[in-house]
Design a protein around this motif. Structure first.
Motif, PDB file in Angstrom:
ATOM      1  N   ILE A  33       0.879  -1.161   0.000  1.00 45.89           N
ATOM      2  CA  ILE A  33       0.000   0.000   0.000  1.00 45.89           C
ATOM      3  C   ILE A  33       0.920   1.214   0.000  1.00 45.89           C
ATOM      4  O   ILE A  33       1.747   1.373   0.903  1.00 45.89           O
ATOM      5  CB  ILE A  33      -0.911   0.000   1.242  1.00 45.89           C
ATOM      6  N   CYS A  37      -1.622   5.646  -0.055  1.00 45.53           N
ATOM      7  CA  CYS A  37      -2.702   4.667   0.111  1.00 45.53           C
ATOM      8  C   CYS A  37      -3.336   4.257  -1.219  1.00 45.53           C
ATOM      9  O   CYS A  37      -4.528   3.940  -1.285  1.00 45.53           O
ATOM     10  CB  CYS A  37      -3.765   5.169   1.083  1.00 45.53           C
ATOM     11  N   THR A  38      -2.542   4.264  -2.276  1.00 47.96           N
ATOM     12  CA  THR A  38      -3.004   3.698  -3.534  1.00 47.96           C
ATOM     13  C   THR A  38      -2.605   2.226  -3.587  1.00 47.96           C
ATOM     14  O   THR A  38      -1.852   1.737  -2.745  1.00 47.96           O
ATOM     15  CB  THR A  38      -2.400   4.442  -4.735  1.00 47.96           C
ATOM     16  N   PRO A  67     -11.415   8.696   5.162  1.00 50.34           N
ATOM     17  CA  PRO A  67     -10.145   8.874   5.868  1.00 50.34           C
ATOM     18  C   PRO A  67     -10.175   9.946   6.957  1.00 50.34           C
ATOM     19  O   PRO A  67      -9.380   9.898   7.895  1.00 50.34           O
ATOM     20  CB  PRO A  67      -9.178   9.248   4.740  1.00 50.34           C
ATOM     21  N   SER A  72      -6.508   4.883   8.923  1.00 45.15           N
ATOM     22  CA  SER A  72      -5.654   3.706   8.822  1.00 45.15           C
ATOM     23  C   SER A  72      -4.878   3.699   7.513  1.00 45.15           C
ATOM     24  O   SER A  72      -5.335   4.248   6.509  1.00 45.15           O
ATOM     25  CB  SER A  72      -6.507   2.435   8.902  1.00 45.15           C
ATOM     26  N   HIS A  73      -3.747   3.035   7.541  1.00 42.91           N
ATOM     27  CA  HIS A  73      -2.956   2.903   6.315  1.00 42.91           C
ATOM     28  C   HIS A  73      -3.468   1.705   5.526  1.00 42.91           C
ATOM     29  O   HIS A  73      -2.854   0.644   5.439  1.00 42.91           O
ATOM     30  CB  HIS A  73      -1.470   2.741   6.647  1.00 42.91           C
ATOM     31  N   MET A  74      -4.655   1.891   4.950  1.00 47.37           N
ATOM     32  CA  MET A  74      -5.246   0.921   4.037  1.00 47.37           C
ATOM     33  C   MET A  74      -5.559   1.668   2.753  1.00 47.37           C
ATOM     34  O   MET A  74      -5.226   2.837   2.610  1.00 47.37           O
ATOM     35  CB  MET A  74      -6.476   0.270   4.672  1.00 47.37           C
ATOM     36  N   PHE A  75      -6.185   1.007   1.798  1.00 46.64           N
ATOM     37  CA  PHE A  75      -6.421   1.655   0.513  1.00 46.64           C
ATOM     38  C   PHE A  75      -7.409   2.811   0.632  1.00 46.64           C
ATOM     39  O   PHE A  75      -8.429   2.708   1.318  1.00 46.64           O
ATOM     40  CB  PHE A  75      -6.967   0.636  -0.497  1.00 46.64           C
ATOM     41  N   HIS A  76      -7.105   3.910  -0.060  1.00 48.87           N
ATOM     42  CA  HIS A  76      -8.010   5.037  -0.230  1.00 48.87           C
ATOM     43  C   HIS A  76      -8.275   5.178  -1.728  1.00 48.87           C
ATOM     44  O   HIS A  76      -7.451   4.773  -2.546  1.00 48.87           O
ATOM     45  CB  HIS A  76      -7.407   6.336   0.290  1.00 48.87           C
ATOM     46  N   SER A  84      -4.407   7.435  -7.770  1.00 51.68           N
ATOM     47  CA  SER A  84      -5.357   6.664  -6.967  1.00 51.68           C
ATOM     48  C   SER A  84      -6.334   5.896  -7.851  1.00 51.68           C
ATOM     49  O   SER A  84      -6.427   4.663  -7.787  1.00 51.68           O
ATOM     50  CB  SER A  84      -6.116   7.588  -6.007  1.00 51.68           C
TER      51      SER A  84
END
Length: 649
Positions: A33, A37-38, A67, A72-76, A84
């Motif tokens: 990731i 966060c892409t 967000p 969190s450091h997950m996908f955005h 993105s």
């Protein structure tokens, strides 16, 4: 063609989309990731591998919808971050071009924001939001979402769904289970609100209904919406199955597929993601019951990897779809093998949690039995070698078998020799422990794959220097493994002592009371096995804690099993002498005590078979050493090293 698993192999229409079979790829977070966060290119390849293996759908996880309240450091996914939308588009393409339907999981962790962050200081700085204010068990403050923020989040679900559709995804999954935000609203344990979003079940379901309405408006009719929920929260204070049924009934008109999972991430990790200590399909009963009360198709999940079990689930009407995550890491080709009647070649998931432990500790994704996971960009295909060579593999454990299999697929002439009467090495012994049987199967299946690929396997064949030189191989891969550590403790060579790796050959010699000497992973697991058999078990460890060699996901569940199994644990006790009465130990104060037991199991670890390595090291122009004979480690290391030793030839 007559398929052995016709129900599992049968296509299904959900919404306006056709799926090629009933085996769906459940959500699992990506491998890289980016800082923005892409979806990184490694993650795209990670998801593509499962699509190539024949799954009907592959679900990208987790797309954080808001967000602002979930950092969190997950996908955005947004239009403002460069790359993105493109990253999601390329990922959807990679999945779809192999015939799988690309899906994406829309998520919000609520008061558990930051769960996956490795940087704990950053995690501490995040604001956690939930349906109600409070203090989490770990001391973090939870802020109550205002109605204004709730509406922002509801709108965000729709916005992200629309962008996912724009990127080429053909289904979305709304995550409403496992203790995340929607589940927190559904749960009487988390939700203490007194407004229109709390109190009665109808009010607690309101947030989920508004989210689903927002998503439907964004994606339009016929576009499949999958809703993932916990059929029961499985802890005191949470909702039970009866209320799970009512939740499903209230939501079914807004969705196309109801995905029934179990538990909450924080209060039942080993049930939500069933550990090796639980039966396969342990959570299917939840989907089975809910399916009786709804008209929408129902999916089930939870340690499913046996085609016969999954076929029965569909055939008997317990569910319409089976979903797998870990099973498709272990063997991405599982669906294709099912569809082509090759189920005996499926590489089983060990339920060892390496995949989840590595995510938490190193922010990577690994799999014990699949060396490609997390490294798909290194090459998902085994390409033929430029020049065919003769390869001798010495040792038929997991590292040697993987090396032989990979080398044969590259077109080499491969001979594998093993001193035992069957392949598997140290895994052979696991057939005697029911909850570790998949480890035994791993050796068996790798051997079958190696033979199919053209490997000549010679059993009952010990290789010395003369034998190896006579073979005249261009390359030798030494994978002779390890041997048990048996210290010179008086009595440890007695008739009442069994070395843990020999247990499968001496099961009938174990009496009703057992002392396991050595509280590492192997010792703790065999102690649990004996306790399950009804034996009186004592577990002795000279250090202060048990199983430090277990990974961070498996170890807490292992210790729970030790506690509830009634095993007497003696940490800080050093074995001094073994007699027919048990083991004499010295405790931390220097006092000697007898820990009684008719049978003693020696589980004091393994050591590399370096003498064999040294004897064989110069028998060919190219020599590689893999697995435990290089350094005692684990199956993960052996498989990976064996695979790459073969690629290097």
């Amino acid at each position: 063609m007559e398929r052995k698993f016709p129900n599992l192999s049968k296509p299904i229409q959900i919404g306006n989309v056709f799926f090629r079979n009933r085996m769906f790829g459940a959500p699992m977070g990506g491998t890289d990731i980016t800082a923005d966060c892409t979806v990184g290119p490694k993650s795209t390849a990670f998801y593509e591998l499962r699509a190539k293996g024949g799954a009907a759908t592959v679900t990208v996880s987790e797309l954080v919808v808001h967000p602002k309240t979930e950092a969190s450091h997950m996908f955005h996914l947004d239009l403002q971050t460069v790359g993105s939308l493109a990253s999601f588009t390329y990922t959807a393409d990679a999945i779809r071009r192999h015939g799988a339907i690309p899906s994406v999981e829309l998520s919000h962790s609520g008061q558990y924001a930051g769960t996956y962050l490795v940087d704990k200081e950053k995690k501490e700085s995040l604001s956690q939001w939930g349906p109600s204010a409070g203090i989490r068990p770990d001391g973090r403050e939870v802020k109550e979402l205002t109605e204004e923020l709730i509406q922002e989040i509801v709108a965000a679900y729709g916005e992200k769904a629309a962008l996912a559709k724009k990127a080429g995804f053909e289904m979305v999954m709304v995550h409403g289970g496992h203790g995340w935000l929607i589940n927190q609203f559904l749960s009487p344990y988390f939700n203490k609100r007194t407004d229109g979003y709390g109190g009665s079940l109808t009010n607690r379901v309101r947030f989920a209904m508004e989210v689903l309405d927002s998503v439907r408006k964004a994606v339009g009719p016929g576009f499949p919406i999958e809703f993932r929920m916990s059929g029961s929260e499985l802890f005191e204070g949470g909702y039970e199955l009866a209320e799970g049924v009512e939740i499903a009934k209230l939501l079914e008109d807004k969705i196309d597929l109801l995905h029934i999972s179990a538990g909450t991430y924080q209060r039942g990790f080993g049930v939500t993601h069933p550990s090796m200590f639980l039966p396969h399909g342990v959570n299917v009963y939840l989907a089975e019951e809910i399916k009786k009360h709804v008209k929408v198709p129902v999916a089930t999940i939870g340690a499913l990897n046996d085609p016969e079990m999954m076929e029965e689930i569909i055939a008997s009407g317990k569910a319409d779809v089976v979903e797998m995550a870990r099973a498709l890491l272990a063997d991405p080709e599982l669906p294709r093998k099912v569809m082509t009647n090759r189920e005996e070649y499926i590489i089983p998931c060990l339920r060892c949690y390496t995949c989840m432990a590595e995510r938490a500790t190193t922010s990577t994704r690994r799999c014990t039995v699949n060396p490609l996971i997390g490294r798909e960009m290194d090459g998902m295909e085994v390409t033929p070698a430029a020049q065919r060579k003769k390869v001798l593999v010495v040792g038929g454990g997991p590292g040697g078998l993987q090396a032989a299999y990979t080398a044969a697929r590259r077109g080499h002439e491969v001979v594998l020799c093993d001193k035992n009467d069957q392949v598997g090495g140290i895994l052979i012994g696991e057939k005697a422990i029911p909850f570790k049987y998949e480890m035994y199967q791993l050796g068996e299946r790798l051997g079958r794959l190696a033979e199919e690929a053209g490997v000549t396997i010679r059993l009952n064949t010990e290789v010395d220097r003369a034998t190896a030189e006579k073979e005249g191989a261009d390359a030798v891969i030494i994978a002779v493994g390890s041997e048990p550590i048996v210290p010179k403790i008086p009595g440890l060579d007695g008739e009442n002592v069994i070395v843990v790796t020999d247990y499968h050959e001496k099961q009938d010699q174990v009496k009703d009371s057992v002392v396991v000497l050595g509280g590492g992973l192997a010792g703790a697991e065999i102690a649990i096995h004996f306790a399950r058999e009804g034996k009186r078990v004592s577990l002795v460890e000279m250090n202060s804690e048990l199983a430090p060699d277990a990974n961070i996901r498996h170890r807490p569940l292992l210790l729970q099993e030790v506690d509830k199994s009634g095993i007497a644990v003696y940490t800080g006790h050093k074995g001094m002498k073994v007699s027919t009465e048990g083991v004499v130990c010295m405790d931390a104060s220097g006092k000697e005590i007898l820990i009684a037991g008719e049978t003693v199991i020696c589980a004091l670890g393994q050591k590399a078979r370096r003498a064999v390595v040294e004897e064989l090291y110069n028998v060919a122009p190219n020599v590689a050493v893999v697995g435990d004979c290089s350094r005692v480690s684990n199956i993960t290391a052996a498989i990976y090293q064996g695979h790459h030793a073969a690629l290097d030839i």
